[in-house]
Design an enzyme around this catalytic site. Structure first.
Site, PDB file in Angstrom:
ATOM      1  CG  HIS A 143       1.138  -4.248   2.772  1.00 15.58           C
ATOM      2  ND1 HIS A 143       0.159  -3.523   3.299  1.00 15.58           N
ATOM      3  CD2 HIS A 143       1.487  -3.385   1.731  1.00 15.58           C
ATOM      4  CE1 HIS A 143      -0.068  -2.481   3.058  1.00 15.58           C
ATOM      5  NE2 HIS A 143       1.026  -2.100   1.991  1.00 15.58           N
ATOM      6  CG  HIS A 213      -2.434  -1.773  -1.693  1.00 11.65           C
ATOM      7  ND1 HIS A 213      -1.889  -0.765  -2.594  1.00 11.65           N
ATOM      8  CD2 HIS A 213      -1.890  -1.592  -0.318  1.00 11.65           C
ATOM      9  CE1 HIS A 213      -0.851   0.009  -1.541  1.00 11.65           C
ATOM     10  NE2 HIS A 213      -0.703  -0.572  -0.458  1.00 11.65           N
ATOM     11  CD  GLU A 348      -3.354   1.174   1.285  1.00  8.15           C
ATOM     12  OE1 GLU A 348      -2.856   0.328   2.439  1.00  8.15           O
ATOM     13  OE2 GLU A 348      -2.245   1.842   1.184  1.00  8.15           O
TER      14      GLU A 348
HETATM   15  C1  GLA Z   1       0.940   0.990   2.206  1.00  9.44           C
HETATM   16  C2  GLA Z   1       1.816   1.463   3.032  1.00  9.44           C
HETATM   17  C3  GLA Z   1       3.035   2.199   2.283  1.00  9.44           C
HETATM   18  C4  GLA Z   1       3.448   1.342   1.159  1.00  9.44           C
HETATM   19  C5  GLA Z   1       2.436   1.008   0.373  1.00  9.44           C
HETATM   20  C6  GLA Z   1       3.083   0.341  -0.834  1.00  9.44           C
HETATM   21  O1  GLA Z   1      -0.005   2.288   1.742  1.00  9.44           O
HETATM   22  O2  GLA Z   1       1.198   2.235   3.996  1.00  9.44           O
HETATM   23  O3  GLA Z   1       3.922   2.677   3.379  1.00  9.44           O
HETATM   24  O4  GLA Z   1       4.059   0.252   1.751  1.00  9.44           O
HETATM   25  O5  GLA Z   1       1.465   0.308   0.974  1.00  9.44           O
HETATM   26  O6  GLA Z   1       4.200   0.863  -1.002  1.00  9.44           O
END
Ligand code: GLA
Length: 385
Positions: A143, A213, A348
């Site tokens: 991220h 997100h 997402e």
């Molecule tokens: C995304 C990732 C997860 C986690 C979330 C936030 O969905 O794939 O593994 O990191 O974000 O916690």
């Protein structure tokens, strides 16, 4: 480009060919004039260095209210009626800026420069190796790094029916090459569509995968599990991964697995099934390869108790469905609620994880933005109840 335009034209044609109810036609008409759409701008507090942060509120004539802050380009809340007319916030998050400054779960945020994982925190473009990305999800980069787009201050301005936020990510920020100019626009219309549209340009080739997100619990009660929600994902394949959720380059068929959501399934129904991918993800935390091309259906999430339904569309190749597996009751959110295991989920829309290291794999999308090109990502969350 030609391709995108023709796909869009096809979608428009199909939509008009399908007709739609009288009520929808009425909504569409009213939508174009957007009579009820004004955006309120208010101060939301200050960052530690004293910089002021704003929050933008916009609503529609059907009772939906959205709030977006300049910090992290975060959707801080979305209020949606249910079948009995009860209007509730359906997102996890915090009550105020001080809370949002502690947001380590990416609640509601705009995530970038590269959402999801990059293996080993490194990649190569045109023979140049970039290996300074933060390893913030051992042994990988996640991220956008330590201070990704979710933790920076964007500049917001009210637009009709919503807000436009811009941010310049400097060359070298979080280890990524090139100055990246990013724009995100959130709007809400009278057809109950929350649109998130992101564009970006660069002055040096760079990987880009900017992701919205939000964490959804459509019941409006953030203390309850989302395992009772019904999820549909139109996808024949999901990405097979290693134990750290890095794709191994193969597409796995969903048929006869707990990953088949084509017909709409209760999320919790197969979550304990013996499945290696489910073990790796500690539940669902995988990227589905969305069928089709162009702006199209990516998922539908429905809470059968309240009738609230979110129909998600995007123009991206994948959708990461994350079932809230890392929520463990330690984050105290809105109204003092401790967000427990699987009390919200994320859908997402995005390019595939680790695409920067899979550019030779024809099954993976291009994720490298070059000077002169424009990155573009549209996500439409349409609600009904
Ligand atoms: C995304 C990732 C997860 C986690 C979330 C936030 O969905 O794939 O593994 O990191 O974000 O916690």
């Amino acid at each position: 480009m030609k391709h995108t335009i023709s796909s869009l034209a096809l979608v428009t044609l199909l939509l008009s060919a399908c007709g739609g109810s009288k009520e929808e036609d009425q909504n569409a008409k009213e939508d174009s004039s957007n009579p009820s759409q004004t955006t309120n701008v208010e101060p939301y507090g200050k960052l530690e260095d004293g910089t002021e942060v704003k929050i933008f509120t916009f609503s529609n004539k059907n009772g939906m209210i959205a709030k977006v802050t300049e910090y992290g380009a975060i959707l801080t809340s979305l209020e949606v009626p249910d079948k009995d007319g009860n209007v509730k916030d359906v997102t996890h998050g915090y009550d105020d800026l001080a809370g949002w400054l502690t947001n380590t779960s990416y609640f509601g945020a705009t995530v970038g420069r590269y959402g999801n994982r990059i293996a080993g925190g490194k990649f190569e473009i045109d023979g140049e190796v970039y290996d300074q990305l933060a390893i913030n999800n051992e042994p990988n980069h996640l991220h956008g790094g330590e201070k990704g787009f979710d933790k920076v201050l964007w500049k917001g301005e009210a637009v009709e029916g919503g807000v436009r936020l811009t941010y310049t990510s400097k060359d070298g920020e979080e280890g990524y090459p090139g100055n990246l100019q990013v724009s995100v626009t959130y709007t809400l219309n009278d057809s109950n569509e929350l649109k998130w549209v992101c564009t970006a340009t660069t002055d040096k080739a760079t990987p880009v995968n900017i992701v919205q997100h939000a964490y959804w619990n459509l019941s409006g009660d953030p203390a309850t599990t989302i395992n009772d929600h019904i999820l549909t994902i139109p996808a024949k394949y999901f990405l097979s991964t290693d134990q750290n959720l890095i794709p191994d380059g193969n597409l796995a068929e969903v048929v006869n697995t707990p990953f088949d959501f084509n017909a709409g399934s209760v999320i919790g129904e197969r979550i304990e099934a013996p499945s290696i991918p489910l073990q790796f993800g500690k539940g669902y935390d995988h990227c589905w390869v969305v069928d089709g091309e162009g702006l199209r259906h990516a998922a539908t999430l429905k809470d059968p108790k309240t009738g609230r339904t979110m129909h998600l569309q995007s123009d991206q190749p994948g959708v990461q469905f994350y079932g809230g597996n890392f929520l463990d009751g330690t984050a105290t959110g809105k109204g003092g609620v401790k967000y427990a295991h699987r009390t919200a989920c994320c859908l997402e829309t995005q390019a595939f994880p680790d695409s920067p290291n899979k550019q030779d794999n024809p099954a993976f999308p291009n994720c490298i933005l070059k000077p002169g090109e424009t990155y573009s990502h549209t996500m439409v969350s349409k609600f009904s109840w």
